[in-house]
Design an enzyme around this catalytic site. Structure first.
Site, PDB file in Angstrom:
ATOM      1  N   GLU A   1       0.086  -1.534  -6.752  1.00 28.14           N
ATOM      2  CA  GLU A   1       1.125  -2.425  -7.298  1.00 28.14           C
ATOM      3  C   GLU A   1       2.316  -2.564  -6.362  1.00 28.14           C
ATOM      4  OE1 GLU A   1       0.917   0.668  -7.813  1.00 28.14           O
ATOM      5  OE2 GLU A   1       2.735   1.580  -8.634  1.00 28.14           O
TER       6      GLU A   1
ATOM      7  N   CYS B   1      -1.579   6.934  -9.590  1.00 24.75           N
ATOM      8  CA  CYS B   1      -0.757   8.102  -9.244  1.00 24.75           C
ATOM      9  C   CYS B   1      -0.574   9.008 -10.476  1.00 24.75           C
ATOM     10  CB  CYS B   1       0.569   7.632  -8.651  1.00 24.75           C
ATOM     11  SG  CYS B   1       1.493   8.934  -7.828  1.00 24.75           S
TER      12      CYS B   1
ATOM     13  N   HIS C   1      -0.874   3.377  -4.415  1.00 28.04           N
ATOM     14  CA  HIS C   1      -0.164   2.431  -5.287  1.00 28.04           C
ATOM     15  C   HIS C   1      -0.444   0.969  -4.938  1.00 28.04           C
ATOM     16  CE1 HIS C   1       2.586   5.190  -7.467  1.00 28.04           C
ATOM     17  NE2 HIS C   1       2.340   5.963  -6.430  1.00 28.04           N
TER      18      HIS C   1
END
Lengths: 80, 223
Positions: free
Chosen positions: B196, B85, B194
């Site tokens: 994560e 990002c 994302h």
């Protein structure tokens, strides 16, 4: 000291959704005859007399604009 | 195996990135934007957020932070780097990845669980995926539209450097539905979504993102 203006604009081939949104809003507000709007950034720098054009170009290309998507124009607009 | 996770003023997702590293059985090392060395890490993650308030352009100020010089030097020597990002935006501004991220074509901030297709499984961050695998991870960005000169896009496509592509609709107007790309040597990967945030079904939509961090650990240990 001199004032230097740097105008940064999205390259012509880069989609400018912000400018398009402004352009679409104008007829709704009763303003006709505006066929396109492109939105950019305008910087005003107070510059010491010994700063040369090459340095200004480095500032414009290295920080103020992203050359992948933007063009810039540097202008000296007068003494303060 | 140590993985550095950089925190800039305005970074948001460093804690989740560190957690993802630990889920992959590696040690997460916090790196600060003012650091001038990388504390002996084997790889670096540049996480998401709004570094320096996204002033000027997303990533434009962060690329000049002291920590970025050793990151650029190490990346050019082959250290794996992942930008997520805002981290992707920073790596583009720093010249480690080609192209730029611009305002979403809809002008709206997009926050949703997004399907991606994994198209390059050769990078150290994607070896655990099968080519063509579809994964769902969160996407949350207002300036995620990937743009590059046509010659650059042709080069990326021709060399198989589009690592992730949006599946099931283009959320932000990215050229060729590009969600993530890699450097010429494949070691630096950046993507807008994302992974994560998707490492455990308890806290994310899926655990599809965890394989990115496990891929890294496997790749570095094998090297």
């Amino acid at each position: 000291m001199a004032r230097v203006v740097v105008d940064v604009m999205p390259k012509p081939e880069i989609l400018d959704p912000q400018g398009q949104a402004v352009a679409r809003a104008l007829p709704r507000l009763g303003f006709d005859g505006i066929s396109d709007v492109r939105q950019g950034k305008h910087f005003e720098l107070e510059v010491a007399d010994d700063v040369d054009d090459e340095t200004l170009a480095k500032i414009a290309v290295g920080l103020l604009s992203n050359p992948v998507i933007e063009d810039f124009v540097v202008r000296r607009v007068g003494q303060e | 195996m140590k993985v550095g996770v950089i925190t800039f003023p305005g970074t948001l997702d460093d804690v989740d990135a560190q957690r993802a590293v630990r889920y992959a059985d590696a040690e997460a090392v916090a790196l600060w934007h003012g650091d001038t060395d990388l504390r002996g890490v084997d790889a670096v993650i540049v996480p998401g957020g709004f570094s320096y308030g996204d002033y000027l352009r997303c990533g434009a100020i962060a690329r000049f932070a002291p920590v970025m010089q050793p990151v650029v030097d190490a990346a050019r020597k082959g250290m794996p780097v992942l930008g997520i990002c805002n981290g992707f935006q920073i790596l583009c501004e720093a010249g480690l990845l080609p192209g730029a991220l611009t305002r979403n074509s809809s002008l709206h901030f997009v926050c949703r669980d997004q399907w991606l297709r994994v198209e390059n499984t050769e990078t150290p961050w994607t070896t655990r995926y099968e080519e063509g695998a579809e994964i769902m991870v969160p996407l949350k960005s207002g300036e995620g539209g990937y743009r590059a000169q046509k010659s650059t896009v042709d080069e990326l496509e021709g060399e198989g450097r589009v690592v992730f592509r949006y599946a099931g609709g283009n959320p932000n107007g990215s050229v060729n539905d590009i969600a993530g790309v890699c450097s010429a040597n494949g070691r630096v990967v950046g993507l807008m979504p994302h992974p994560e945030h998707a490492i455990d079904a308890l806290t994310g939509p899926t655990d599809h993102g965890l394989a990115m961090f496990k891929s890294l650990v496997e790749s570095v240990v094998a090297a």
